[in-house]
Design a protein around this motif. Structure first.
Motif, PDB file in Angstrom:
ATOM      1  N   ASP A 303       0.833  -1.208   0.000  1.00  0.00           N
ATOM      2  CA  ASP A 303       0.000   0.000   0.000  1.00  0.00           C
ATOM      3  C   ASP A 303       0.866   1.256   0.000  1.00  0.00           C
ATOM      4  O   ASP A 303       0.537   2.239  -0.669  1.00  0.00           O
ATOM      5  CB  ASP A 303      -0.905  -0.013   1.235  1.00  0.00           C
ATOM      6  CG  ASP A 303      -1.747   1.249   1.338  1.00  0.00           C
ATOM      7  OD1 ASP A 303      -2.499   1.535   0.393  1.00  0.00           O
ATOM      8  OD2 ASP A 303      -1.624   1.958   2.354  1.00  0.00           O
ATOM      9  N   PHE A 327      -6.501  -7.950  -1.020  1.00  0.00           N
ATOM     10  CA  PHE A 327      -5.736  -6.700  -0.928  1.00  0.00           C
ATOM     11  C   PHE A 327      -4.439  -6.814  -1.717  1.00  0.00           C
ATOM     12  O   PHE A 327      -4.083  -5.907  -2.487  1.00  0.00           O
ATOM     13  CB  PHE A 327      -5.442  -6.412   0.551  1.00  0.00           C
ATOM     14  CG  PHE A 327      -4.805  -5.080   0.815  1.00  0.00           C
ATOM     15  CD1 PHE A 327      -5.572  -3.992   1.191  1.00  0.00           C
ATOM     16  CD2 PHE A 327      -3.432  -4.905   0.701  1.00  0.00           C
ATOM     17  CE1 PHE A 327      -4.976  -2.757   1.450  1.00  0.00           C
ATOM     18  CE2 PHE A 327      -2.831  -3.689   0.946  1.00  0.00           C
ATOM     19  CZ  PHE A 327      -3.611  -2.605   1.320  1.00  0.00           C
ATOM     20  N   CYS A 331      -3.368  -4.687  -5.223  1.00  0.00           N
ATOM     21  CA  CYS A 331      -2.165  -3.868  -5.344  1.00  0.00           C
ATOM     22  C   CYS A 331      -1.327  -4.282  -6.554  1.00  0.00           C
ATOM     23  O   CYS A 331      -0.894  -3.438  -7.354  1.00  0.00           O
ATOM     24  CB  CYS A 331      -1.320  -3.974  -4.070  1.00  0.00           C
ATOM     25  SG  CYS A 331      -2.036  -3.180  -2.618  1.00  0.00           S
ATOM     26  N   SER A 367      -8.724  -2.008   3.979  1.00  0.00           N
ATOM     27  CA  SER A 367      -8.921  -2.978   2.900  1.00  0.00           C
ATOM     28  C   SER A 367      -9.197  -2.352   1.544  1.00  0.00           C
ATOM     29  O   SER A 367      -8.751  -2.859   0.506  1.00  0.00           O
ATOM     30  CB  SER A 367     -10.061  -3.944   3.258  1.00  0.00           C
ATOM     31  OG  SER A 367      -9.754  -4.681   4.413  1.00  0.00           O
ATOM     32  N   ASN A 368      -9.939  -1.249   1.499  1.00  0.00           N
ATOM     33  CA  ASN A 368     -10.367  -0.682   0.224  1.00  0.00           C
ATOM     34  C   ASN A 368      -9.421   0.360  -0.353  1.00  0.00           C
ATOM     35  O   ASN A 368      -9.735   0.976  -1.380  1.00  0.00           O
ATOM     36  CB  ASN A 368     -11.760  -0.064   0.362  1.00  0.00           C
ATOM     37  CG  ASN A 368     -12.861  -1.098   0.405  1.00  0.00           C
ATOM     38  OD1 ASN A 368     -13.811  -0.959   1.164  1.00  0.00           O
ATOM     39  ND2 ASN A 368     -12.751  -2.145  -0.388  1.00  0.00           N
TER      40      ASN A 368
END
Length: 561
Positions: A303, A327, A331, A367-368
């Motif tokens: 992230d 997740f 990515c 998560s989003n």
């Protein structure tokens, strides 16, 4: 009876010290004035040696401990700056520190508020990860030196004191592996130890009688309100300093906490007033002693790389470390799409299923994030704004997010919602590291030409008319997004990728020529070739990545996995 000087001489000689002087003394013998002078000179030399040795020992003790503190600071700095910069970025993105008096008074209006405010003050500098690592290193060194100072009255051996001074640092360092532990915890611990040291040096209790007792009665509630439950550390240290006669302070502290709960904060659970306070992001929960979970921090690293658009590094990490979650898939797929590699390499990496490209809305703070980033780059600006807003409102301690607020402002500017954007821009202008962005964004208000300059591509890609977004039909929305602007190659790649993930063979065969015609490919992408080969062989072709994915999905639906 031997003279003290002679006794000391013999001791040093027996220990093998000053052998040259001993040899010289043996060479000179006899009685008389010369022998007395020699003896006096010899004693002087030994006294000088004793003083020098004592001085060197103290020097070594002092600078040896200081050297350990320096090594600790360097180790902590390298740990965060080199090994875990993504962890610092993760903490920074879940707060928005404002340089206003209102923000300060809001924070200190609850127990532990000052420690929380100071923790947020430091965390805002995590925006520049090496600077954040430096501040954490200084904090840890200060905590270690303060612990060492408090241990000095116990007259422990130097090695034992040094070892014990590292224990609080090691415990907090390990606790910070839980991503929900806030920096207010080490800040509160350090301040509690510092206050105990100051009060102990002043001798507030036991030296000034009743006046000192009254002062201690007043200072415990004050420390509790400023630092929170870390005041228990202050009380324990004071018990060690003063003795068992200071145990009354523990009962007094419990009474203070109960009084705060009953009269000032009845809306808080008693557990939160007594123990958790502002040290943990999730209310009514405690830090987990799990340390630095490898998979968790790998997701946080991805992230962090997505946030900074370091797409090549995302793909490289994906090749090295696989974490079987949606997740992770989001990515890696986003990075592949930004390098125009999604059509070729999508199934070279783990695909979690139908949610591997875009995840449904989940009510948590993390998560989003990659899905919101994908929406923004696809041109689904409203969805990106909605996801970012939901993420910000899902932060469990009720704080705002600098990262989310910034993206919300961008989405509002793109959509021309200038009046609402102005409100969020005003917040960012009161921060330190988002202020420059806010000033530029303010210039864009009611200035479509300037918005087109900064966000022209998103304005071209987005839908011009509003409609209801249905996640279950997201492949249709992706197809319409490409039809709306055929320069949106990312939408095309996501559209075909979504058909492959769903196993929509009919749709895939229908739209594959369309993808070849408008995709800008020199040849059919390897991923599509692999999928067509799997379909033509009805899954019997050996060594096909897409075939392996289909078999895994079938096993999961059958309950075998």
């Amino acid at each position: 009876m031997p003279k003290p000087c002679q006794t000391r001489n013999q001791l040093i000689i027996n220990n093998g010290i000053k052998r040259s002087v001993h040899f010289w003394t043996l060479m000179v013998s006899g009685n008389g004035q010369f022998h007395k002078i020699n003896n006096i000179l010899f004693c002087i030399l030994l006294d000088l040696h004793y003083l020098c040795r004592r001085f060197m020992k103290q020097l070594l003790m002092r600078y040896g401990q200081m050297g350990l503190s320096v090594l600790l600071g360097v180790g902590v700095f390298l740990f965060w700056a080199v090994g875990y910069p993504h962890a610092l970025s993760y903490q920074e993105q879940y707060q928005l520190f404002l340089w206003t008096s209102d923000y300060f008074f809001e924070r200190i209006s609850v127990p532990g508020g000052l420690a929380d405010w100071l923790g947020e003050f430091i965390v805002q500098f995590y925006y520049i990860t090496w600077l954040g690592a430096l501040l954490v290193a200084l904090l840890f060194v200060a905590l270690q030196r303060l612990t060492l100072r408090l241990l000095s009255p116990l007259r422990l051996p130097s090695a034992a004191s040094t070892l014990f001074s590292l224990i609080p640092v090691a415990l907090i360092w390990w606790l910070m592996g839980d991503v929900n532990v806030l920096l207010s915890l080490p800040v509160a611990v350090m301040m509690a130890l510092a206050l105990a040291d100051v009060v102990g040096k002043v001798g507030l209790v036991g030296k000034v009688g009743l006046l000192g007792l009254v002062g201690e009665l007043g200072i415990i509630p004050l420390i509790y309100w400023l630092l929170g439950p870390a005041v228990w550390i202050y009380v324990l240290v004071r018990v060690v300093q003063v003795g068992w006669r200071h145990l009354w302070a523990a009962s007094w502290l419990v009474a203070v906490q109960v009084a705060v709960y009953v009269w000032l904060m009845p809306q808080w659970p008693l557990q939160q007033v007594m123990v958790t306070s502002t040290y943990y992001r999730t209310p009514m929960q405690y830090p987990q002693w799990t340390g630095y979970d490898k998979d968790m921090y790998e997701l946080i690293r991805l992230d962090y790389l997505v946030r900074n658009e370091r797409w090549d590094e995302v793909i490289k990490r994906g090749e090295q470390h696989e974490v079987r979650t949606a997740f992770w898939s989001n990515c890696v797929n986003l990075a592949l799409s930004q390098k125009r590699m999604l059509a070729d390499r999508q199934f070279d990496f783990y695909q979690s299923g139908d949610d591997a490209l875009l995840m449904p809305r989940l009510r948590d703070q993390t998560s989003n994030l990659p899905t919101a980033e994908a929406f923004y780059r696809l041109g689904l600006v409203n969805s990106a704004q909605r996801y970012m807003f939901d993420i910000q409102e899902s932060i469990l301690n009720g704080k705002k997010s600098g990262r989310c607020t910034k993206r919300i402002v961008e989405c509002m500017l793109i959509n021309g919602h200038y009046l609402t954007a102005k409100k969020y821009i005003a917040l960012l202008k009161k921060s330190l590291f988002y202020r420059d962005f806010a000033n530029e964004a303010e210039r864009c208000l009611n200035n479509d030409a300037l918005v087109d300059k900064y966000f022209g591509r998103q304005r071209q890609l987005r839908f011009k008319n509003d409609f209801l977004f249905n996640y279950d039909e997201k492949e249709k929305i992706l197809g319409l997004l490409f039809i709306n602007n055929q320069d949106n190659k990312m939408a095309l790649d996501y559209f075909i990728g979504e058909l492959l993930l769903r196993g929509d063979i009919q749709g895939l065969m229908q739209y594959m020529p369309w993808a070849e015609q408008h995709g800008g490919y020199q040849r059919m992408p390897m991923g599509y070739q692999d999928a067509v080969r799997t379909i033509q062989s009805r899954g019997q072709a050996a060594g096909t990545k897409y075939g392996e994915y289909v078999k895994r999905m079938m096993r999961q639906e059958g309950g075998a996995e």
